[in-house]
Design a protein around this motif. Structure first.
Motif, short mmCIF file in Angstrom:
data_model
loop_
_atom_site.label_atom_id
_atom_site.label_comp_id
_atom_site.label_asym_id
_atom_site.label_seq_id
_atom_site.Cartn_x
_atom_site.Cartn_y
_atom_site.Cartn_z
N VAL A 58 -72.73 9.59 -23.77
CA VAL A 58 -74.22 9.64 -23.82
C VAL A 58 -74.87 10.54 -24.04
O VAL A 58 -75.49 10.79 -24.55
N ALA A 59 -74.42 11.75 -22.88
CA ALA A 59 -75.00 12.94 -22.78
C ALA A 59 -74.89 13.38 -24.08
O ALA A 59 -75.78 14.12 -24.83
N ASP A 60 -73.38 13.16 -24.80
CA ASP A 60 -73.17 14.66 -25.57
C ASP A 60 -72.57 13.82 -27.32
O ASP A 60 -71.79 12.87 -27.08
N PRO A 61 -73.39 14.21 -27.97
CA PRO A 61 -73.03 13.01 -29.12
C PRO A 61 -71.84 13.68 -30.26
O PRO A 61 -71.30 12.90 -30.76
N GLY A 62 -71.12 14.84 -30.15
CA GLY A 62 -70.61 15.25 -30.12
C GLY A 62 -68.93 14.08 -29.81
O GLY A 62 -68.40 14.73 -30.01
N GLN A 63 -69.28 13.60 -28.44
CA GLN A 63 -68.42 13.07 -28.14
C GLN A 63 -68.24 11.46 -28.41
O GLN A 63 -67.26 10.64 -28.22
N ASN A 64 -68.97 11.47 -29.06
CA ASN A 64 -69.33 10.12 -29.92
C ASN A 64 -68.79 10.14 -31.33
O ASN A 64 -69.23 10.26 -32.81
N LEU A 65 -66.75 10.03 -31.03
CA LEU A 65 -66.21 10.38 -32.01
C LEU A 65 -66.09 9.34 -33.02
O LEU A 65 -65.93 7.93 -32.44
N PRO A 66 -65.44 9.49 -34.20
CA PRO A 66 -66.16 8.87 -35.21
C PRO A 66 -64.88 7.68 -35.03
O PRO A 66 -63.64 8.79 -34.99
N LEU A 67 -64.40 6.88 -35.27
CA LEU A 67 -62.75 6.39 -35.56
C LEU A 67 -61.88 6.22 -36.61
O LEU A 67 -62.67 5.91 -37.64
N GLU A 68 -60.86 6.06 -36.39
CA GLU A 68 -60.13 5.76 -37.32
C GLU A 68 -58.62 4.26 -37.19
O GLU A 68 -58.92 4.09 -35.53
N PRO A 69 -57.82 3.98 -38.73
CA PRO A 69 -57.54 2.54 -38.40
C PRO A 69 -56.78 2.85 -37.51
O PRO A 69 -55.73 4.04 -37.04
N GLY A 70 -56.25 2.09 -36.40
CA GLY A 70 -55.43 1.44 -35.67
C GLY A 70 -56.08 2.24 -33.95
O GLY A 70 -55.31 2.15 -33.28
N ASP A 71 -57.28 2.56 -33.75
CA ASP A 71 -57.13 3.29 -32.26
C ASP A 71 -57.58 1.71 -31.70
O ASP A 71 -58.51 1.25 -32.06
N ALA A 72 -57.13 2.23 -30.58
CA ALA A 72 -57.25 0.99 -29.84
C ALA A 72 -58.25 1.52 -28.01
O ALA A 72 -57.74 2.75 -28.14
N ILE A 73 -58.99 0.98 -27.94
CA ILE A 73 -60.64 1.21 -26.81
C ILE A 73 -59.95 0.71 -25.50
O ILE A 73 -60.04 -0.49 -25.67
N TYR A 74 -59.45 1.36 -24.52
CA TYR A 74 -59.64 0.78 -23.54
C TYR A 74 -60.49 0.89 -22.21
O TYR A 74 -60.82 2.28 -21.62
N ILE A 75 -61.37 0.20 -22.14
CA ILE A 75 -62.26 0.87 -21.06
C ILE A 75 -61.95 0.19 -19.45
O ILE A 75 -61.81 -1.07 -19.04
N SER A 76 -62.57 0.64 -18.64
CA SER A 76 -62.13 1.09 -16.82
C SER A 76 -63.67 1.58 -15.99
O SER A 76 -64.34 2.16 -16.67
#
Length: 382
Positions: A233-251
């Motif tokens: 949230v604080a760093d726009p550079g950390q808001n990465l563009p996704l690539e096909p096949g990416d999986a995101i897990y929120i914990s």
């Protein structure tokens, strides 16, 4: 009677030191000072532990907590979105400039030309589709526009000025998955315009917990990277563009400190939980002490507020990593100012020592009954 009690106390006191049998929840101020290997701000060598007084000079040298986990932006590739993958369903329409061409339609008399829509095709495991009179065409990794040009090239010598329109009817390759502590799981394909990490989390209903307590794990190409959502949230550079096949897990991963000793929590009537969540991105010692209920008036030694910490490299001196005990004197009015500027680290332990009068009260509670018993026993012998 008083003489007998005094004699009994005189017998009991030398036979055992006060600190050896009086119940205590932790070390006192003198014990911590006596056993510290280093008591200055800049220890030169690794030691058992260092004792550091929190004051204005100390605060200038202390660093903020270790950086939160972040994504490695350098390892992020910039894949072209909107390309065709294995399993995608394609729609293909072929046009010719005049009647009587290669493809005969239901209305051959149409002077404006012919057009035929082929049945939808799913890209096979080899990455190909088949075009009548054109054979197999490799399409994986290409855009629909590139496939249109390939079809026209294949049919150019047989059809009448052919043109082709290719569209992706259903994407089944390179899906993005978002699971874990979110409002609802999401499974979707990337649009040609792409998608970012925050956008994918929003599609899944957003996180269920505050950003400073949420870890985002990104699985990509056999690797896993982690970042705290507050960093994204604080760093726009950390808001990465996704690539096909990416999986995101929120914990859910809250940070805690521990509160021990003579804190106000000991007066609670309910069950105590001395493992206390930060409840914010940045927590000071004053914040933490308030969450622990402050000092207990009838027990606490206000001069002996300790913070136990495994000091990370560079917190005191570069290259040195030692256990450290920070002591704050809250009988000094400035101690509260220092406490409000002392930043807590995850897994810090706060300990408030007992006041000497508390130890004396415990001691008397133990020895006086013994003294009276001894007096009665002696009177019986007489």
């Amino acid at each position: 009677m008083a003489a007998a009690i005094g004699m009994s106390l005189a017998i009991i006191i030398p036979s055992a030191g006060c600190g050896s049998f009086i119940p205590q929840s932790g070390p006192g101020l003198q014990a911590v000072r006596q056993q510290a290997s280093v008591t200055d701000l800049h220890p030169a060598t690794p030691t058992a532990y260092a004792l550091i007084t929190v004051d204005a000079d100390t605060l200038r040298f202390l660093t903020t907590p270790a950086p939160e986990p972040r994504f490695s932006v350098a390892e992020t590739s910039h894949a072209i979105h909107g390309t065709i993958g294995v399993g995608d369903d394609l729609g293909i329409t072929i046009f010719e400039s005049g009647p009587g061409g290669l493809f005969i339609t239901d209305h051959p008399e149409n002077p404006s030309g012919n057009s035929v829509t082929l049945p939808s095709q799913q890209v096979d495991e080899g990455g190909n589709i088949t075009i009548p009179f054109g054979g197999k065409i490799a399409v994986v990794g290409h855009t629909p526009a590139a496939v249109e040009r390939a079809i026209v090239q294949r049919l150019g010598s047989r059809a009448l000025e052919p043109q082709a329109v290719v569209s992706i009817l259903a994407r089944r390759s390179g899906m993005i998955s978002v699971v874990g502590d979110v409002g609802g799981t999401a499974h979707f394909s990337l649009d040609p315009g792409g998608e970012t990490m925050m956008g994918a989390i929003a599609r899944a209903g957003g996180p269920r917990f505050p950003d400073y307590e949420t870890i985002v794990s990104l699985q990509r190409a056999g690797t896993v990277q982690r970042a705290r959502l507050s960093e994204i949230v604080a760093d726009p550079g950390q808001n990465l563009p996704l690539e096909p096949g990416d999986a995101i897990y929120i914990s859910h991963d809250p940070e805690f400190f521990l509160a021990m000793g003579a804190t106000g929590q000991t007066s609670s009537l309910g069950p105590l939980d001395r493992r206390i969540a930060f409840g914010g991105e940045k927590v000071t010692l004053a914040d933490a002490l308030a969450r622990a209920g402050g000092l207990e008036d009838d027990r606490a030694n206000a001069r002996a507020l300790f913070v136990y910490r495994l000091t990370r490299p560079g917190d005191i001196q570069p290259g040195i990593k030692i256990p450290t005990v920070y002591v704050t004197d809250l009988r000094d009015p400035r101690g509260y100012i220092y406490a409000s500027r002392f930043i807590m680290h995850p897994e810090d332990i706060i300990f408030v020592s007992n006041a000497p009068s508390t130890d004396l009260a415990k001691f008397l509670a133990l020895v006086l009954p013994a003294a009276y018993t001894s007096q009665g026993f002696n009177a019986g012998l007489r």
